[in-house]
Every structure is written in C-alpha cells, then in structure tokens.
Motif scaffolding. Structure first.
Motif, PDB file in Angstrom:
ATOM      1  N   ALA A  63       0.846  -1.194   0.000  1.00 52.66           N
ATOM      2  CA  ALA A  63       0.000   0.000   0.000  1.00 52.66           C
ATOM      3  C   ALA A  63       0.884   1.246   0.000  1.00 52.66           C
ATOM      4  N   LEU A  64       0.417   2.285  -0.643  1.00 54.14           N
ATOM      5  CA  LEU A  64       1.147   3.550  -0.672  1.00 54.14           C
ATOM      6  C   LEU A  64       0.959   4.298   0.640  1.00 54.14           C
ATOM      7  N   THR A  65       2.021   4.906   1.092  1.00 52.65           N
ATOM      8  CA  THR A  65       1.924   5.841   2.212  1.00 52.65           C
ATOM      9  C   THR A  65       1.398   7.175   1.657  1.00 52.65           C
ATOM     10  N   PRO A  66       1.038   8.131   2.515  1.00 57.20           N
ATOM     11  CA  PRO A  66       0.636   9.456   2.003  1.00 57.20           C
ATOM     12  C   PRO A  66       1.695  10.080   1.103  1.00 57.20           C
ATOM     13  N   SER A  67       2.959   9.934   1.465  1.00 61.22           N
ATOM     14  CA  SER A  67       4.028  10.471   0.604  1.00 61.22           C
ATOM     15  C   SER A  67       4.051   9.748  -0.743  1.00 61.22           C
ATOM     16  N   GLY A  68       3.856   8.427  -0.711  1.00 63.79           N
ATOM     17  CA  GLY A  68       3.830   7.653  -1.945  1.00 63.79           C
ATOM     18  C   GLY A  68       2.669   8.068  -2.849  1.00 63.79           C
ATOM     19  N   THR A  69       1.530   8.391  -2.233  1.00 69.52           N
ATOM     20  CA  THR A  69       0.363   8.825  -3.018  1.00 69.52           C
ATOM     21  C   THR A  69       0.665  10.118  -3.763  1.00 69.52           C
ATOM     22  N   LEU A  71       3.659  11.269  -4.651  1.00 66.80           N
ATOM     23  CA  LEU A  71       4.639  11.004  -5.700  1.00 66.80           C
ATOM     24  C   LEU A  71       3.980  10.326  -6.896  1.00 66.80           C
ATOM     25  N   ARG A  72       3.056   9.396  -6.651  1.00 66.09           N
ATOM     26  CA  ARG A  72       2.403   8.710  -7.764  1.00 66.09           C
ATOM     27  C   ARG A  72       1.633   9.700  -8.637  1.00 66.09           C
ATOM     28  N   GLN A  73       0.939  10.646  -8.007  1.00 63.51           N
ATOM     29  CA  GLN A  73       0.176  11.629  -8.782  1.00 63.51           C
ATOM     30  C   GLN A  73       1.096  12.430  -9.705  1.00 63.51           C
ATOM     31  N   TYR A  74       2.218  12.889  -9.152  1.00 65.23           N
ATOM     32  CA  TYR A  74       3.132  13.698  -9.963  1.00 65.23           C
ATOM     33  C   TYR A  74       3.924  12.847 -10.953  1.00 65.23           C
ATOM     34  N   ALA A  75       4.296  11.640 -10.558  1.00 67.63           N
ATOM     35  CA  ALA A  75       5.108  10.785 -11.421  1.00 67.63           C
ATOM     36  C   ALA A  75       4.374  10.452 -12.711  1.00 67.63           C
ATOM     37  N   GLN A  76       3.098  10.156 -12.614  1.00 64.78           N
ATOM     38  CA  GLN A  76       2.331   9.820 -13.808  1.00 64.78           C
ATOM     39  C   GLN A  76       2.310  10.975 -14.807  1.00 64.78           C
ATOM     40  N   SER A  77       2.069  12.196 -14.303  1.00 65.86           N
ATOM     41  CA  SER A  77       2.015  13.342 -15.208  1.00 65.86           C
ATOM     42  C   SER A  77       3.400  13.676 -15.762  1.00 65.86           C
ATOM     43  N   MET A  78       4.446  13.530 -14.917  1.00 65.00           N
ATOM     44  CA  MET A  78       5.791  13.830 -15.399  1.00 65.00           C
ATOM     45  C   MET A  78       6.222  12.879 -16.505  1.00 65.00           C
ATOM     46  N   LEU A  79       5.968  11.593 -16.331  1.00 61.90           N
ATOM     47  CA  LEU A  79       6.352  10.633 -17.357  1.00 61.90           C
ATOM     48  C   LEU A  79       5.532  10.823 -18.632  1.00 61.90           C
ATOM     49  N   ALA A  80       4.265  11.212 -18.487  1.00 59.02           N
ATOM     50  CA  ALA A  80       3.440  11.496 -19.668  1.00 59.02           C
ATOM     51  C   ALA A  80       4.023  12.673 -20.448  1.00 59.02           C
TER      52      ALA A  80
END
Length: 322
Positions: A63-69, A71-80
């Motif tokens: 499960a993602l921690t709050p910090s992981g959540t 990072l996931r939001q930003y990581a998806q947009s950055m890689l896109a």
C-alpha cells in the motif's frame, strides 16, 4: 540544483509506478524483466533520497503511504510529459513540427491563409495563427510567444534570426476615379491637402513607413482618420477619401475595379513594401526554408495573377523574391 542533487530520475519513477501498478516488487520485476533485488534497491534508494517511506510493507499487496500517493500523482504526469517531449523530438527529426505559433500581417490573410493551411496540414501537429500588426508580432517573436512571423518588419537590427524574403510591392495612391491624379511631388502635396487623407494606424509598420515617406517629401498632412486594418482604409476612401496603400492591402480589403476608386503611382518609384518570413535561427531545421519556397510558389501561381488583373499598371513593380 545540480543533477546529482535531484531526488529522483526518470528510471526510478518508472520502477516506482511499476510497483504501484503491480502491487508487489516481485510482480514489478517480472513486468520490467529485471531482478527483484534490483527493484528493491531502486525503491530503497528513492526513499532514501526523498527522506520518506513510499510503501507500507506490512500489507499485501503493498500500500502507498501518504508520501507515496503524492509522488504517484506527480510521477504519472511527469512521465506522460516526457513521452510527449520524446514524441515531439522524433516528429521534428522526421520534419514534422508538433506545434507552431505564427503571426501573419493582416494584409496577407486573404492572399496566403489557404496556402499556409495546406502546407501545415501534413507538417505541423497544431498550428496557431495570429493575425494583426507586424509590430505586435515582432515583439511576440522576440519574447518567444510566437515562433515565426510573416510581416513587413525584417527586424534587421536583431541578431539570432533567419529571414526569408517573400514578396515586394509598390505603395500607390488610392483616390476617387473622377479626380485628376497628381503627377509630381508638388501636385501630390496639394492633392493630399485638398482631400480627406485616410491613414494606416501609426501602430503599424505600414503606417510608419508612409509617414516617413511623407516627411521625406516634406508633405505635412493633418491627422484625421486612421485604421489598423486594410479594409478600414479602403472603405473610408469609398467615401471620397484618399490613401497611400499597396496592392496586397487592397486585395485583402476586397478591392475591385469600377467601384469609384482608382490607383495611381506615387512620385517616388522606389517606395516599396517588402514582406518577409522571420524565424528564430536554427530552431526548426529546414522547415522555414521549405515554407518560404512553398509560399513563393503560391504567390507566383495564385496571387500574382490576381493582383495583375486588378492592378495592371503595377505588374512590373510587384515581384516574388528569392
């Protein structure tokens, strides 16, 4: 911040998202075709650099921690975004521009809009055309708000630009056809003093060039009416006004013969207007050259015959440049 100080790189973000999507590091390793220890080490390094835990390892699937959540939001947009950049670079390498913002002087809209659209259809992913004054476009080009300009100002005093001349045309006198046109400078001075003189806006390059021409001939005409658009000048002249304009400006305004107006040469045969494609140097490869060659050909094939029919007395003074 140096590159070494960045908290993550693109490959570590890819690994992080793979773990998020697959629910475990073992599944992420199979998905990426690497070993599980490599995945675990990448995530551990990422957490160390960020100074936080990204996954709760006490639950299955992970499960993602709050910090992981976050990072996931930003990581998806950055890689896109990165994928879009890579696609854009590949398209540019193949001669296709992902996006082009172009400024076109008002007097060329009718003459070249269709040709520009035809050329850009297969070469540009997204085309944005701004019509308006050359001066406004020049400022926008230098501040990187647009990418190229087709206008009257070659910006010869600005370094770092490519210039591709397209067309040259004479300035002429537009006047009521029942009047006797002036034959020399003194007659022009008297003529302009006796009729309502309609000007192009002083904000425009064309308007500024006309004022310099009048000052050179020591002709002082009171300011009465001025317009940004060629149509405004033309329409006002139909109400017994006179103006100094050009064939392309009149073509843009919908000028036709037999509407009570006539055209006459000015006393100075060297008073011409030049239209040029200007772009920032080396940013678009040979794309600007290809565009310039295409537009020159369209001017020869389509625009020159139309102008020749409307302004036969000025054919020798109109030419496509190379």
């Amino acid at each position: 911040m140096a590159i070494a100080d960045l908290p993550f790189d693109l490959s570590s973000l890819t690994v992080f998202l793979a773990v998020c999507d697959n629910g475990s590091m073992a599944a992420a390793a199979r998905s990426l075709k690497v070993t599980q220890p490599a995945i675990s080490q990448t995530i551990a390094d990422l957490e160390n650099r960020l100074g936080t835990t990204l996954f709760d390892r006490n639950v299955r699937p992970l499960a993602l921690t709050p910090s992981g959540t976050v990072l996931r939001q930003y990581a998806q947009s950055m890689l896109a975004e990165v994928r879009l950049v890579a696609t854009g670079i590949q398209k540019m390498r193949l001669g296709r521009v992902p996006q082009l913002r172009m400024g076109v002087v008002d007097s060329l809209a009718r003459a070249l809009s269709t040709s520009i659209s035809d050329f850009m259809h297969e070469r540009v992913g997204r085309l944005i055309v701004h019509a308006g004054l050359t001066e406004t476009h020049a400022t926008a080009l230098l501040t990187r708000q647009i990418d190229c300009v087709i206008g009257v100002d070659e910006m010869e005093d600005v370094s770092g630009l490519e210039r591709w001349p397209l067309f040259e045309e004479p300035y002429l006198l537009l006047y009521p056809e029942q009047e006797t046109p002036p034959r020399d400078t003194q007659e022009l001075r008297d003529f302009l003093g006796q009729h309502p003189f309609v000007r192009f806006s002083q904000r425009s390059r064309t308007g500024a060039e006309i004022e310099r021409f009048l000052r050179r001939l020591r002709i002082d005409v009171p300011f009465q009416q001025e317009f940004d658009l060629p149509y405004g000048v033309y329409a006002t002249c139909r109400n017994r006004g006179v103006a100094i304009t050009t064939p392309l400006c009149l073509y843009e305004a919908g000028y036709t013969q037999g509407r009570g107006l006539a055209c006459h040469p000015l006393p100075s045969p060297t008073f011409h207007r030049r239209l040029t494609l200007v772009v920032r140097r080396r940013e678009f490869g040979r794309f600007p050259l290809d565009l310039a060659l295409f537009l020159r050909e369209q001017l020869k094939q389509d625009v020159m015959p139309a102008l020749g029919g409307l302004f036969p007395a000025f054919v020798e003074q109109m030419r496509v440049l190379s």
